[in-house]
Design a protein around this motif. Sequence first.
Motif, short mmCIF file in Angstrom:
data_model
loop_
_atom_site.label_atom_id
_atom_site.label_comp_id
_atom_site.label_asym_id
_atom_site.label_seq_id
_atom_site.Cartn_x
_atom_site.Cartn_y
_atom_site.Cartn_z
N ASN A 789 66.12 -2.80 -32.15
CA ASN A 789 66.32 -1.41 -32.54
C ASN A 789 65.24 -0.97 -33.53
OD1 ASN A 789 67.80 0.84 -32.02
ND2 ASN A 789 69.34 0.48 -33.61
N ASP A 790 64.96 -1.88 -34.52
CA ASP A 790 63.89 -1.60 -35.48
C ASP A 790 62.55 -1.56 -34.79
OD1 ASP A 790 65.74 -1.52 -37.48
OD2 ASP A 790 65.41 -3.59 -38.17
N ALA A 791 62.34 -2.51 -33.84
CA ALA A 791 61.07 -2.55 -33.12
C ALA A 791 60.84 -1.22 -32.39
CB ALA A 791 61.07 -3.71 -32.12
N ALA A 792 61.91 -0.67 -31.77
CA ALA A 792 61.78 0.61 -31.06
C ALA A 792 61.38 1.72 -32.03
CB ALA A 792 63.11 0.96 -30.39
N TYR A 793 62.04 1.71 -33.21
CA TYR A 793 61.73 2.73 -34.21
C TYR A 793 60.29 2.63 -34.69
CZ TYR A 793 61.74 5.01 -38.78
OH TYR A 793 61.43 5.79 -39.86
N TYR A 794 59.84 1.38 -34.96
CA TYR A 794 58.48 1.20 -35.46
C TYR A 794 57.46 1.58 -34.39
CZ TYR A 794 60.70 -1.30 -39.32
OH TYR A 794 61.47 -1.64 -40.40
N TYR A 795 57.75 1.25 -33.12
CA TYR A 795 56.82 1.63 -32.06
C TYR A 795 56.74 3.17 -31.93
CZ TYR A 795 55.38 -2.81 -30.04
OH TYR A 795 54.79 -4.02 -29.84
N TRP A 796 57.89 3.81 -32.12
CA TRP A 796 57.87 5.27 -32.07
C TRP A 796 57.01 5.83 -33.21
CZ3 TRP A 796 59.57 8.87 -35.68
CH2 TRP A 796 59.46 10.21 -35.26
N MET A 797 57.18 5.21 -34.40
CA MET A 797 56.37 5.66 -35.54
C MET A 797 54.89 5.38 -35.30
SD MET A 797 58.54 4.69 -38.95
CE MET A 797 57.36 5.42 -40.03
N LEU A 798 54.60 4.21 -34.70
CA LEU A 798 53.21 3.88 -34.36
C LEU A 798 52.61 4.93 -33.43
CD1 LEU A 798 52.83 0.03 -33.77
CD2 LEU A 798 51.35 1.49 -35.12
N SER A 799 53.41 5.30 -32.44
CA SER A 799 52.90 6.28 -31.47
C SER A 799 52.59 7.60 -32.18
CB SER A 799 53.92 6.49 -30.35
OG SER A 799 55.07 7.15 -30.85
N MET A 800 53.45 7.99 -33.15
CA MET A 800 53.21 9.24 -33.87
C MET A 800 52.00 9.13 -34.78
SD MET A 800 55.48 10.90 -32.38
CE MET A 800 55.30 12.51 -33.14
N GLN A 801 51.79 7.91 -35.33
CA GLN A 801 50.58 7.69 -36.14
C GLN A 801 49.33 7.87 -35.28
OE1 GLN A 801 50.09 6.43 -39.50
NE2 GLN A 801 52.17 7.12 -39.84
N CYS A 802 49.37 7.29 -34.09
CA CYS A 802 48.23 7.40 -33.16
C CYS A 802 47.98 8.88 -32.82
CB CYS A 802 48.49 6.60 -31.89
SG CYS A 802 48.53 4.83 -32.20
N LEU A 803 49.07 9.63 -32.69
CA LEU A 803 48.92 11.06 -32.38
C LEU A 803 48.25 11.79 -33.54
CD1 LEU A 803 49.53 13.05 -30.11
CD2 LEU A 803 51.76 13.48 -31.15
N ASP A 804 48.63 11.42 -34.77
CA ASP A 804 47.99 12.02 -35.94
C ASP A 804 46.51 11.72 -35.98
OD1 ASP A 804 50.38 13.05 -36.74
OD2 ASP A 804 50.79 11.50 -38.26
N GLN A 812 38.06 9.25 -31.50
CA GLN A 812 39.11 8.28 -31.12
C GLN A 812 40.23 8.93 -30.32
OE1 GLN A 812 39.76 6.69 -35.26
NE2 GLN A 812 39.67 4.76 -34.16
N LYS A 813 40.07 10.18 -29.95
CA LYS A 813 41.15 10.95 -29.33
C LYS A 813 41.68 10.27 -28.07
CE LYS A 813 41.97 15.48 -27.23
NZ LYS A 813 41.40 16.80 -26.96
N THR A 814 40.77 9.93 -27.13
CA THR A 814 41.21 9.34 -25.85
C THR A 814 41.94 8.03 -26.07
OG1 THR A 814 39.25 10.34 -24.87
CG2 THR A 814 40.40 8.69 -23.55
N GLU A 815 41.33 7.19 -26.90
CA GLU A 815 41.92 5.86 -27.16
C GLU A 815 43.28 6.01 -27.81
OE1 GLU A 815 41.20 1.99 -30.05
OE2 GLU A 815 39.65 3.57 -29.97
N MET A 816 43.36 6.90 -28.79
CA MET A 816 44.62 7.08 -29.52
C MET A 816 45.72 7.66 -28.63
SD MET A 816 44.59 5.86 -32.50
CE MET A 816 43.38 4.59 -32.36
N LEU A 817 45.35 8.58 -27.70
CA LEU A 817 46.35 9.14 -26.78
C LEU A 817 46.89 8.08 -25.83
CD1 LEU A 817 44.92 12.69 -25.95
CD2 LEU A 817 46.94 12.13 -27.30
N PRO A 1068 46.84 17.08 -29.65
CA PRO A 1068 46.29 17.70 -28.43
C PRO A 1068 47.20 17.58 -27.21
CG PRO A 1068 45.33 15.53 -28.75
CD PRO A 1068 46.29 15.71 -29.88
N LEU A 1069 48.49 17.24 -27.40
CA LEU A 1069 49.38 17.11 -26.24
C LEU A 1069 49.86 18.50 -25.77
CD1 LEU A 1069 51.67 14.10 -27.26
CD2 LEU A 1069 49.80 14.09 -25.62
N GLN A 1070 50.22 18.56 -24.48
CA GLN A 1070 50.79 19.80 -23.91
C GLN A 1070 52.30 19.81 -24.14
OE1 GLN A 1070 48.95 22.23 -22.35
NE2 GLN A 1070 47.10 21.07 -22.89
N TRP A 1071 52.84 21.02 -24.26
CA TRP A 1071 54.29 21.13 -24.35
C TRP A 1071 54.90 20.80 -23.01
CZ3 TRP A 1071 55.61 26.20 -27.55
CH2 TRP A 1071 55.13 26.01 -28.88
#
Length: 1120
Positions: A789-804, A812-817, A1068-1071
Amino acid sequence: MRAALTWRDKAEQCIYDLAFKPDGTQLIIAAGNRLLVYETSDGTLIQPLKGHKDTVYCVAYAKDGKRFASGSADKSVIIWTSKLEGILKYTHNDSIQCVSYNPVTHQLASCSSSDFGLWSPEQKSVSKHKSSSKITCCSWTNDGQYLALGMFNGIVSIRNKNGEEKVKIERPGGSLSPVWSICWNPSRDEHNDILAVADWGQRLSFFQLSGKQAIGCQDGTISFYQLIFSTVHGLYKDRYAYRDSMTDVIVQHLITEQKVRIKCRELVKKIAIYKNRLAIQLPEKILIYELYSDDSSDMHYRVKEKIAKKFECNLLVVCSDHIILCQEKRLQCLSFNGVKEREWLMESLIRYIKVIGGPSGREGLLVGLKNGQILKIFVDNLFAIVLLKQSTAVRCLDMSASRNKLAVVDENDTCLVYDIHTKELLFQEPNANSVAWNTQCEDMLCFSGGGYLNIKASNFPVHQQKLQGFVVGYNGSKIFCLHVFSMSAVEVPQSAPMYQYLERKMFKEAYQIACLGVTDTDWKELAMEALEGLEFETAKKAFTRVRDLRYLELISSIEERKKRGESNNELFLADVYAYKGKFHEAAKLYRKSGHESLALDMYTDLRMFEYAKDFLGSGDPKDTKMLITKQADWAKNINEPKAAVEMYISAGEHMKAIEISGDHGWVDMLIDIARKLDKAEREPLSKCAYYFKRLDNHGYAAETYMKIGDLKALVHLHVKTQRWEEAFALSEKHPEFKDDVYVPYAQWLAENDRFEEAQKAFHKAGRQSEAVKVLEQLTRNAVVESRFNDAAYYYWMLSMQCLDIAQENEQQKTEMLQKFHHFQHLAELYHVYHSIHRYTEEPFSFHLPETLFNISRFLLHSLTKETPLGISKVNTLFALAKQSKALGAYKLARHAYDKLQGLQIPVRFQKSIELGSLTIRSKPFHDSEELVPLCYRCSTNNPLLNNLGNVCINCRQPFVFSASSYEVLHLVEFYLEEGITDEEAVALIDLEAPRLNKREDKWQEMASDGAQTLRFDDNTDIIEEDDPFTAKLSFEQGGSEFVPVIVNRAVLRSMSRRDVLIKRWPKPLQWQYFRSLLPDASITMCPTCFQMFHSEDYELLVLQHNCCPYCRRRIDESNQ
């Protein structure tokens, strides 16, 4: 050998027998019917013992000295203790003739005219044995095993310890030669016991080498004699040879104390030793020995030559190739073959002869005559050289090491020393019986006499110390002394002569004497005297000997200064005095030589500040300030720090004052100093702040930093003391310190296991890489520890960090997306697997079977490519199999069990899986239709096991799942026509244009806590008609490619805001747009993670956790 009378006493009766106590202190006499006990040392009668009624014939002492026995004509034997008390008495049938103690068992044998008895302390009675004749004498063997009895009829009977006869010796002559005395060989070295027998016709006497023999006479006279054997010996340097046991020669090394015994088995008459030669004269021959090797410590001799001739001589001397025989006035030189080579005839009797060395075959002899003549003879020269002649007879001679001086002891016990070249008498000393020159020092000799040893150096007075015996050699500090039969090496410190030389400032001669052997104290005294006398060479050698590095350094420095041209002896002597502690004398010499500064340094180094001030008088103020500073240094060193601080402040040495105050924790003193200092004095103020920090007075430290304007140090202080509020306030005013505050803050949070806050702090500090690193580590730890459960939360946070990062960094836009989508996918997988893991690992299930069934299917469809770390396919298939079976999806259950057969199954699941695999075969081969998922776009029923994954098999439309129950939600994603922006689309949807035949609106929109909720109000079953969006869905999708639903402005305008859910992803994501197709089911979307839930499920989960179950956004947080 000669006998010297020690004492004599007269007894009134005839003396038949006597016995010594084994330690030689008492003598027991059988006199008449009494025993007389004497003290052997002075003949004192200790006590007469009365116990017998008739004449006492025999007496014997036990070897252990504890008891003695006496036998009498009254037929009785009495046993006495060493304390002269009678303890036992027993009788025989006739008079007692002899008694003897066993030397080992202390058994007593008592013999009478007709029998003999054996008594031992262990027995109660005496065992008696008959004898065929009168027993006259008896003797035990050394080992105490056999007893020999001598009979009046001439027979010798040998008995064992029990009295049994073992051997009977019948001697020639029989009864005509009665046995009168009998004895076993007392030597323990012999392997065979030898018995000596003396009969009535002859007399055989034995003497013991212990030297004590007493004689008792028939007329009652008791005479005690000391047997004195003439000393047969020889000495050369440190080797001494002497006779032992009359037939042996012992060679002793006087330095190493090694001894070697040479057995000659004949009477040794004369011994001579020289270098590696040893000559021994026996009655019929002379043996010449040599050493095996040239090693000075070798003690192994071997026979070199034998001269098988009988010689009569007074003195014997051996050289390298000759032996010299002295016969009264005649000297004969013989080769080792016994051939006489030369002969010298003297005017008078030869009293002393000595080899004084020389080349091999040409040695010199020193000869002293009775008429006072002293000659030197070379063995290869016929002519004797007269050295000098004196009026008195020569008793002892020795020549100095350099052959320049001759020492003579005459018959008047006077030691006379002559100069050999001038024949001049240099000096004479009385009371001398022997003399020897020191072989290592020309001007030293020693002589003995009158119980004293006398050492004389040069012309100085004689130094005396007590010594028994004769001096025979003097080597270095060792004097070889012969006392009675023993030779010993006496270590004599040469202190007295050394001090005699020192008194006359003769340092080099004193050093030579010290080298012979003095104590360490004497060496130090020599070194000091030589140093004061500026005799540096001698002083250096002496200090080296005592290993005094301090004085050696002084001498070395003086020698260096001399080499550089300095020649002021007063200055050198001042240094010496200063080193020796004579400070005032040193100061006077420094001033005299014009070096007042050296005196001042000396006093200050010694902390003699008062003397230094007296020495300065009213001098330069700079010198006074320097003195105060040095005095403060001294106060600091002697643990008077407060006084030192005050002195340093008065001398202006603020740094030292601060250091002492800080080291001792005197905060008050530091505050005074800091406040008195000007703000321009940054270094001492910084030091004050440093100590304030160290002493945990952070307020004063902050005040000090503010005073000098060091904001960076102030920030670091707040950070170090973890005063984060002050640090944040300072960073707000001065943004350049943002990194200095937030980065340590994040590290502090991480160290305190507050990783999520740490990650946010790193993020706030702009340290994206550290923030991502912390999250990655957290994620990995959560996976490894099965906290999915924690791993899922941290991966979600990681993904949001990459988005930032993608927003901020275009490169780094392509790699981070890519990472964003990957991490979003992993977050969803771990979020799902958390429920599977809990189901398989924990005893109770927390989910409904339908939920676990949906989750297992979702996860299995998602694991088409690779399985992430920690996720178990076995657990997933096992959960799917069990729930499928329970819900009636037998075909799927069978498939899951079949798949499990090809995987490695944990032991704990094996039985359950095997049983399930068997029982499932009894079920129908189809799935329950109720479980079949429906595509809301094309209304196609999809199989439970979909090869394409989580998409419709007909239209390829991706399913939208509830993030809690994982049921397929009645949502269809649509896309905007090209040219329509997100803002325009939202505006169009919000218009809500009226439509024909539209039902009365029963929908209610609710927006609570940032969550969008569509709720259908109540009871209407009117079906909406002519919906343009529904029209776009109504077509058959036949191809393998997915065709998305694209809407234009008209369709958007026709949509109701309440029917549309929008995932408003940041750039840069689409809605993403989703249309709800079932008006009777409410759906809630989390505005942070954009996960969809059935509204009822979401509300329940929020009540349970007070946050979103997926992204953990607290419900009181504003929508970000």
